[in-house]
Scaffold this active site. Structure first.
Site, mmCIF file in Angstrom:
data_model
loop_
_atom_site.group_PDB
_atom_site.id
_atom_site.type_symbol
_atom_site.label_atom_id
_atom_site.label_comp_id
_atom_site.label_asym_id
_atom_site.label_seq_id
_atom_site.Cartn_x
_atom_site.Cartn_y
_atom_site.Cartn_z
ATOM 1 N N GLU A 133 1.058 -1.319 0.427
ATOM 2 C CA GLU A 133 0.126 -0.320 -0.128
ATOM 3 C C GLU A 133 1.670 1.060 0.105
ATOM 4 O OE1 GLU A 133 -1.867 -0.142 3.553
ATOM 5 O OE2 GLU A 133 -2.639 -1.952 3.723
ATOM 6 N N LYS A 135 2.345 5.038 1.483
ATOM 7 C CA LYS A 135 2.209 5.246 2.893
ATOM 8 C C LYS A 135 1.906 6.975 3.069
ATOM 9 C CE LYS A 135 5.382 5.292 6.902
ATOM 10 N NZ LYS A 135 4.570 6.285 7.561
ATOM 11 N N ASP A 137 0.823 10.361 4.165
ATOM 12 C CA ASP A 137 1.409 11.080 4.889
ATOM 13 C C ASP A 137 1.098 12.510 5.698
ATOM 14 O OD1 ASP A 137 3.716 12.540 5.792
ATOM 15 O OD2 ASP A 137 4.944 13.250 4.311
ATOM 16 N N TYR A 245 -7.281 2.424 6.161
ATOM 17 C CA TYR A 245 -6.203 1.364 5.374
ATOM 18 C C TYR A 245 -5.903 0.717 6.052
ATOM 19 C CZ TYR A 245 -3.373 4.485 8.386
ATOM 20 O OH TYR A 245 -3.247 5.322 9.007
ATOM 21 N N LYS A 332 10.335 3.823 3.714
ATOM 22 C CA LYS A 332 10.414 5.229 3.875
ATOM 23 C C LYS A 332 11.027 5.862 1.896
ATOM 24 C CE LYS A 332 9.489 8.157 7.348
ATOM 25 N NZ LYS A 332 8.455 8.784 7.324
ATOM 26 N N CYS A 443 24.220 48.559 -2.756
ATOM 27 C CA CYS A 443 22.525 47.732 -2.407
ATOM 28 C C CYS A 443 22.493 47.850 -4.098
ATOM 29 C CB CYS A 443 22.146 48.564 -1.536
ATOM 30 S SG CYS A 443 20.410 49.117 -1.864
ATOM 31 N N CYS A 446 19.402 49.892 -4.142
ATOM 32 C CA CYS A 446 19.882 52.053 -3.964
ATOM 33 C C CYS A 446 20.931 52.736 -3.992
ATOM 34 C CB CYS A 446 19.396 52.711 -2.576
ATOM 35 S SG CYS A 446 20.058 51.899 -1.078
ATOM 36 N N CYS A 461 22.171 47.216 3.973
ATOM 37 C CA CYS A 461 22.053 48.810 3.196
ATOM 38 C C CYS A 461 21.635 49.065 4.472
ATOM 39 C CB CYS A 461 20.836 48.638 1.762
ATOM 40 S SG CYS A 461 20.973 49.939 1.408
ATOM 41 N N CYS A 467 16.242 53.841 0.634
ATOM 42 C CA CYS A 467 16.736 52.471 0.222
ATOM 43 C C CYS A 467 14.868 52.386 -0.513
ATOM 44 C CB CYS A 467 16.985 51.021 0.919
ATOM 45 S SG CYS A 467 17.321 49.553 -0.156
HETATM 46 S S1 IVH Z 1 -1.081 0.624 9.257
HETATM 47 C C1 IVH Z 1 -1.012 -1.170 12.867
HETATM 48 N N1 IVH Z 1 -0.704 1.636 5.948
HETATM 49 O O1 IVH Z 1 1.723 5.826 8.871
HETATM 50 C C2 IVH Z 1 -0.432 -0.414 11.273
HETATM 51 N N2 IVH Z 1 -0.418 2.917 8.209
HETATM 52 O O2 IVH Z 1 4.817 5.512 10.567
HETATM 53 C C3 IVH Z 1 -1.350 0.263 11.451
HETATM 54 N N3 IVH Z 1 0.251 5.337 7.608
HETATM 55 O O3 IVH Z 1 0.411 5.347 12.119
HETATM 56 C C4 IVH Z 1 -0.611 1.440 10.708
HETATM 57 N N4 IVH Z 1 -0.118 5.166 5.707
HETATM 58 O O4 IVH Z 1 -0.489 6.802 10.500
HETATM 59 C C5 IVH Z 1 -0.621 1.501 7.537
HETATM 60 N N5 IVH Z 1 -1.353 2.712 4.258
HETATM 61 C C6 IVH Z 1 -1.038 2.724 5.681
HETATM 62 C C7 IVH Z 1 -0.294 3.624 6.108
HETATM 63 C C8 IVH Z 1 0.075 3.443 7.305
HETATM 64 C C9 IVH Z 1 0.757 5.728 6.602
HETATM 65 C C10 IVH Z 1 0.640 6.009 9.010
HETATM 66 C C11 IVH Z 1 0.034 5.484 10.375
HETATM 67 C C12 IVH Z 1 1.367 5.308 10.681
HETATM 68 C C13 IVH Z 1 2.006 5.608 10.371
HETATM 69 C C14 IVH Z 1 3.373 4.395 10.875
#
Ligand code: IVH
Length: 708
Positions: A133, A135, A137, A245, A332, A443, A446, A461, A467
């Protein structure tokens, strides 16, 4: 007995006919409840007044038909309210109920190394399926559903308990308030990420920039700040979104994580389409490689990939560490970094005369935004990177909004990056000498010779009064919202007035005449009148803000407040010694020196005399002066609730602080008393009663602080 039977019989006979109407009644209650919330709380009506009234009338009729369905909470029984529990609009955080999570909210083990991901996958059982999946942010949220209704929305908090931000979560259109199905468990929880899409984030920051509010560093910070606001209308306006998720609870359908997400999607939840079940390391790696670039086209920020064991029984076997599940890991993405051409270095002069070099770049796309300028900070920074126009430089954008230049392409340019251009331009560029990289000696605005104060990195300046960007910058600062707050006198108008010779310094503002303003193109009589009204109103701005507005170097809003508390007039401040100034919290020798220098300059004294003449507040109001000496409320925690007639809520807050007390947002056993106005929040009242906390009316409070 007979009578009873007949009645029963009647109900049974008609129940089938009645059923749709009873359903309609329930649906109308829900619809009107939601419409009320959207109208009163969010300020975003979804029904026309007419539609609303018609539905309300129909509901009244239905309720008359079915008296057994009487409900005191029905929208027919109460007026729509814009009171958000006991929220105080405009205050920050603290007013949310803290609730224990049913299942702790854990985090994820993470790595930046693809090798470690490979290793993690290889260590899993042979037949394992891995769900990949994105991640997201943002910040995590846990949504509790009971009998199909959203009943709680908790932030992660400390993992054990979180803040219930349900009123704010209800502003997210993709999160259902209710699931109208009969195949759902009685209670379940969906977890996901709340996000502010890039587009909304940029618009919000643009707006904040215009209003001179601090910018959010990234969409995550913006989403988190937004979710903690006390005013759901503002939250709604900002446009959060959410991706879910993870589903947990007892007796949930499915034996795999993927099935559960599919189910959640069917129930109407916002589940990403980018989820994939993988069966091998190669598939996982291909997923990572694909999304590493493709994620740049997504509407929201992502910072990696999450891998989860699909089978729930296998998940159980793998279990948890204290902080993370063993069945999941995050990869990451490294901070985004790109090479681009440094086309030119330009120099910007700020309101205090500091000359900042700016890199003008060949535009590149980085972490969702186009980057074409980056600050080079000062001469030393340029020297340390050894860069000059024509170089290809590395531009990096991590979690922060401002892109950084982190180096240049070394050692010899890659031919594929048009190295030829580099060779040809080397003949035409001036050699680095003296100050290096051609950092200007004068400057750029000016022509005055730049000076570098010992111990400072910046070139400055010194021509403060002559200026143009310094003159205009000082006026812009003076009129800004947190200073004199003069509406209608924005950057463009200041520039125009400066060009036309109407404004040269801040005191000139108070000499502007209607006919001078109205005579300018683009400014009619109406806007001239508004501007003059704003100028007039600024004469009531309190002394501490006037001091801030003067723009003395390093005297920001908070420092100005502290100085104004100790020196309650411009006259006393003018003769303050360095020692006295340094005794004020936050004031060090450098600030003290800047203040003393300010008063040594005869031009400033002339300006101050004109401002005084114009009627500005050059000393603290008598009430402020009196109040600073009292410690009547020392050690007390005081909650303010309701609306007031003698003073504004902010004024009461200031009064509490001036008398040594602390204004807090929520009622607890530590609360000393509640300053209670009209329409006090019902939750607060209830809590105060429970804890036996005293309520003081406005008059009682004022008596308390003035009595000797
Ligand atoms: S699963 C028990 N799935 O990442 C596992 N987390 O660094 C629960 N996050 O606290 C998390 N996308 O806020 C999961 N596809 C994803 C995610 C995800 C972002 C965040 C979440 C978590 C943090 C951990």
């Amino acid at each position: 007995m007979t009578k009873y039977k007949v009645q029963r019989c009647k109900v049974d006979l008609f129940s089938e006919i009645e059923e749709p109407e009873r359903e309609e009644l329930k649906a109308l209650r829900r619809e009107l409840e939601e419409a009320n919330y959207k109208y009163y709380v969010l300020n975003m009506p979804t029904l026309s007044d007419r539609e609303f009234d018609e539905k309300m009338r129909r509901l009244q009729d239905l309720e008359a038909m079915f008296p057994d369905m009487y409900d005191p909470k029905s929208p027919t029984q109460h007026v729509g309210s814009d009171l958000q529990r006991d929220n105080v609009q405009g205050t920050k955080g603290k007013n949310f109920e803290q609730v224990k999570h049913k299942y702790p909210m854990l985090s994820l083990a993470n790595t930046y190394s693809r090798e470690e991901i490979e290793e993690w996958v290889r260590k899993l059982p042979q037949d394992v399926e891995i769900v990949c999946e994105l991640k997201y942010d943002g910040l995590s949220i846990s949504l509790w559903y009971e009998k199909g209704r959203l009943v709680r929305a908790l932030t992660r908090g400390d993992g054990q308990q979180g803040d219930d931000v349900i009123d704010n979560i209800r502003t997210i259109p993709s999160i259902p308030w209710r699931i109208e199905r009969n195949d759902i468990p009685d209670s379940f929880e969906l977890r996901g990420e709340v996000l502010l899409p890039w587009e909304r984030f940029e618009a919000l920051n643009k707006e904040r920039e215009e209003q001179e509010e601090p910018l959010f560093a990234n969409p995550r910070n913006a989403a988190s700040g937004t979710l903690k606001l006390q005013d759901p209308r503002e939250v709604a306006r900002r446009g959060l979104d959410a991706y879910l998720y993870y589903m947990i609870g007892e007796d949930l359908p499915g034996t795999t994580h993927f099935e559960r997400l599919e189910t959640a999607k069917e129930w109407g939840f916002h589940i990403s389409d980018a989820i994939q079940v993988c069966h091998s390391v190669d598939e996982v790696m291909a997923y990572i490689a694909y999304w590493d670039t493709e994620r740049k086209n997504l509407p929201v920020a992502t910072d990696g990939i999450v891998l989860k064991v699909n089978n729930l029984a296998q998940q159980d076997e793998l279990g948890y560490t204290a902080k993370t599940p063993r069945w999941a890991i995050a990869y990451k993405f490294p901070a985004e970094k790109q090479l681009t051409l440094l086309k030119e270095i330009t120099y910007q002069v700020g309101r205090t005369g500091v000359v900042t070099p700016v890199a003008n770049l060949e535009p590149i796309q980085l972490s969702g935004t186009i980057v074409q300028r980056a600050t080079l900070h000062n001469e030393d920074f340029i020297r340390s990177l050894d860069i000059r126009p024509g170089d290809r430089v590395w531009v990096e954008k991590g979690g922060e909004i401002i892109p950084k230049i982190t180096g240049k392409e070394e050692p010899t340019p890659d031919p594929s990056l048009k190295g030829g251009e580099l060779d040809s331009r080397q003949d035409t560029l001036p050699l680095r000498e003296g100050l290096g990289v051609g950092f200007p000696t004068h400057c750029p605005e000016c022509g005055a010779e730049l000076v570098r104060v010992e111990g400072e990195a910046a070139w400055r300046c010194p021509n403060e009064a002559g200026c143009p960007p310094q003159i205009k910058g000082k006026i812009e600062h003076f009129v800004s919202r947190k200073a004199m707050n003069i509406d209608g006198l924005g950057e463009e108008t200041i520039d125009l007035f400066y060009q036309k010779g109407l404004l040269h310094n801040i005191a000139d503002i108070y000499d502007l005449r209607l006919e001078d303003i109205a005579a300018q193109e683009r400014l009619g009589e109406k806007s001239a009148q508004n501007m003059l009204a704003g100028i007039e109103a600024s004469k009531q701005v309190p002394w501490s803000r006037v001091l801030f507005a003067l723009g003395i170097r390093m005297v920001g809003e908070t420092t100005a407040k502290k100085i104004a508390k100790r020196f309650t007039s411009i006259d006393t401040l003018q003769w303050a010694t360095a020692e006295q100034l340094c005794a004020i919290e936050d004031v060090g020798p450098q600030i003290a020196e800047n203040i003393m220098r300010y008063f040594e300059d005869i031009r400033n004294l002339e300006i101050l005399a004109r401002l005084r003449e114009a009627g500005l507040q050059m000393e603290a109001a008598v009430s402020d002066q009196l109040s600073v000496v009292s410690d009547k409320l020392a050690g007390m925690s005081i909650v303010i609730s309701g609306t007031f007639s003698h003073h504004s809520r902010d004024e009461y807050k200031a009064l509490i602080e001036a008398h040594g007390g602390k204004n807090v947002g929520s009622v607890s056993k530590k609360t000393s008393f509640i300053l209670a106005g009209e329409n006090m929040g019902p939750e607060k009242r209830k809590k105060a009663e429970e804890l036996g906390i005293r309520l003081l009316s406005e008059d009682e409070f004022l008596e308390l602080i003035v009595e000797s």
